[in-house]
Scaffold this motif. Structure first.
Motif, PDB file in Angstrom:
ATOM      1  N   ARG A  11      27.925 -35.405  -6.340  1.00  0.00           N
ATOM      2  CA  ARG A  11      28.219 -34.473  -5.252  1.00  0.00           C
ATOM      3  C   ARG A  11      28.476 -35.332  -4.029  1.00  0.00           C
ATOM      4  O   ARG A  11      27.624 -36.136  -3.642  1.00  0.00           O
ATOM      5  N   TYR A  13      28.892 -35.209  -0.117  1.00  0.00           N
ATOM      6  CA  TYR A  13      28.645 -34.280   0.980  1.00  0.00           C
ATOM      7  C   TYR A  13      28.554 -35.015   2.305  1.00  0.00           C
ATOM      8  O   TYR A  13      28.337 -36.216   2.361  1.00  0.00           O
ATOM      9  N   THR A  25      27.701 -30.187   4.418  1.00  0.00           N
ATOM     10  CA  THR A  25      28.940 -29.630   3.899  1.00  0.00           C
ATOM     11  C   THR A  25      29.325 -30.397   2.645  1.00  0.00           C
ATOM     12  O   THR A  25      29.514 -31.610   2.690  1.00  0.00           O
ATOM     13  N   THR A  26      29.414 -29.694   1.516  1.00  0.00           N
ATOM     14  CA  THR A  26      29.841 -30.326   0.277  1.00  0.00           C
ATOM     15  C   THR A  26      31.349 -30.463   0.296  1.00  0.00           C
ATOM     16  O   THR A  26      32.066 -29.502   0.541  1.00  0.00           O
ATOM     17  N   TYR A  29      32.573 -32.019  -5.928  1.00  0.00           N
ATOM     18  CA  TYR A  29      31.734 -32.212  -7.110  1.00  0.00           C
ATOM     19  C   TYR A  29      32.634 -32.788  -8.189  1.00  0.00           C
ATOM     20  O   TYR A  29      33.709 -32.238  -8.448  1.00  0.00           O
TER      21      TYR A  29
END
Length: 65
Positions: A11, A13, A25-26, A29
């Protein structure tokens, strides 16, 4: 970071510590290789707040770069 192979799921971010408590805030992925490419495309001032999380670790993007 213990998981370092290019296809490891991560992930990506951004941790914005401005303001009260900050915000996460991502951005992505998926495979680490892709995440590193996306991170490199971000503005330089944003890169300081980028992190990669695997199933067993978290590391700042600039520590890998």
């Amino acid at each position: 970071m213990r998981t370092t192979f290019e296809t490891a799921s991560v992930r990506l971010y951004h941790l914005d510590d401005a303001g009260e408590g900050g915000a996460v805030t991502t951005l992505f992925y998926g495979p680490m290789g892709d995440a590193l490419q996306i991170a490199a495309q971000q503005p330089e001032d944003m890169q300081a707040g980028l992190y990669l999380a695997t199933e067993n670790d978290v590391v700042a993007y600039l520590d890998l770069d």
